[in-house]
Scaffold this motif. Sequence first.
Motif: not given
Length: 752
Positions: A620-626, A656-658, A660, A728
């Motif tokens: 982590i973090p896991i970055h998602i961009d698609s 599109h999110c992160t 954690d 969050r």
Amino acid sequence: MQFSVLPRRGAACRASSSSKCQVRTARSSRTAVCRASASAPAQAAAAVDAAAFETFLLDTQKQILAEAEKLDGSGQKFVTDRWERPNDTGYGITCVLEGGDLLEKAAANISIIRGTLSAQRAQAMSSRGRSQIDPAGGQPYSAAALSLVFHAAHPLVPTLRADVRLFQVAGCSWFGGGCDLTPSYLFEDDAAEFHGYWKGVCDKYSPGLYAEHKAWCDKYFYIPARKEHRGIGGLFFDDLDAAGAAFDVQAYTENVARGILPSWTAIAQRRRTQQFTEAQRNWQLLRRGRYLEFNLLYDRGVKFGLDGGRVESIMVSAPPLIAWKYNVVPEQGSDEERLVKVLTVNNRSYRVIKQLGEGGYAFVYLAKELPTSERPSAPSDAVAIKKIIAASGEKLSAARKEVEVLRALSHVHCLHLLDHAINPCSSSSSLAYNVLLVFPAYEDGTLADELERLAAAGRQLSSHQVLDIFRQICAGVAHMHSRGYAHMDIKPHNVLIRRPRSSSSRAQRQQQQQLPRPPSALQMVMTAAGRGAAAAAGDDDGDGDGADEQRGLAGDVEAGRSLVSWKAGCGCWFVCHIDVVYSGKADEQQGLAGDVEAGRSLVVRGYEAVLTDFGSARSIPIHIDSRAAALTVKEDAEAHCTATFRAPELFDVPSHCTLDGCLDVWALGCTLYAMMYGASPFQQAVDQGASLALAVMNCRIPWPKPPAPRYPQELHSLVGLCLAAEARQRPTVLQLLQRVQELLSAGLPDAS
């Protein structure tokens, strides 16, 4: 230099204060006169009476023959073959029974031998520390031995092997012997009964004798070429110096001889009544092959005897029927595999005791390390071995990732990886591997097991226990997050526990006698201020502030919930919390009360919890961009994260999110709820056939309604913090830990 010679029957062995041993001839008989050193231990001061020992062996052989014929019950008798060695160098009595109902073949032999050591024998014996023996050979020696082996016709009855012996050379006497079992099928109760019997024999002479001679047996009856032990062990001892021992070695050896049949009879009688199959009989014949392999390749007695001995009497120990087949591999999970299951991790061998669990493509075993010539002092504690069958490149990569995570962690509440190995399978596939992970054993099982056990008994965890276990889990998760990993599958099944125990050892009690007297019962009632001061007086972590101790002293002193315990080393008393719901046995609870009443120092522990199963852990973090990346994460979660503990953002991953550590916080909330009410709060939706995803994303928590017992609202609120629909809005694990500690310090009532 003069040497002793074992006398023929009827000769006398006389003790003297001199350290020399003389040999003299009177008429046609030779008499050994052994003089023991005046400085030898009092218990071993008398010289070995070799003639008396020989008579004892003859009498014991007769008794064993009579009892064995009666036990067999077929009417078959032992055939006796008495033989003489040339030139008055000894004799033997070989007795064999064949074709009995219980005993397919049984042999009980006496050997009385006198001779001269060959160079080969002398070198072998001197290499084992017998400094009195000249490696060049040529010294006269004598030996007297009783040996037996019982091969049963029934495959569920184990083979019994035993012997006792006396060897004399260069004025010294050494005893040896032992008794061991070689079963074709493993029955744990048989093993416990057999070893328990011999422990009782050994304990009469020395408290540590059984452990020493059992380890000696495990080490001796080992087949290096196969990397397996011949049987389940027992006792083995050799080269016990009659003059230098702290106990009566001759009496001990004779008691071993007396115990041979009693240690086996009940087991044989119990198993002979069970039905068996042709397949089990065939397996017995295959296992007998291992028995003979050891005898011919490694057994010192066989090698010694074949060097000029009587071959028929030596090979009489061989089984009557044997089978060898090429590369026999027992079926996985079968009773046959259970017998031979030995896992090797980096040249350390572990015998599997039992299977603890399985799931997917992994098995978990309880095992103990076996002593070998390279590691003669193997640890006695059991371990857990996780065996991952990586039959594809993808599974092998996943296993390697799990090892990577484990090696990155170093925390008391994360299961510690002791060792690991990645071994190619005996398979035609070049991608097939066995990944072996070695951990400390937690034999009390998982938190899920404990919750089920308590529920079955109509009990539940106290509020303090819930919080304390939850604190430990959170601490392990916080450590993972600090190392850059999320667990991704936190649930009671992935938390190992040890139940509450108390200890008040003899050493602690002796130490306690040196400390100031404990206060009276009236003094046990302490004010909160006094308790804090007493806690601050101790400082285990060395930082001087006593904070660790104060944090551990939760709650006021309440009748039935706390006790006052002595803080050894600092001269003060502190309160040790004991919950009303104590999950130990009744005698353990009474032991606690007894120790308190007697004023003894106690170490009282609550539940110990460690996080385990890191196969689902992700960086982590896991970055998602698609969208493609989102689908990949969702599919990975579906494959590796338990649905009823899975965070809502993993049911519908945004493009599109992160992501954690908040994923783990959600699972912690579900776990906290399960500790109170037995299952995830979303299990009800599954049971009712409703949409799990909808229940999770709407965060519907089915709190119990009266008259069902409810835990305090503070715990419910803690669950609510973790199960915030928006990631969050959830606390971090460190924030969660702080809140848990506040509740522990405040003290909460139990469910009502």
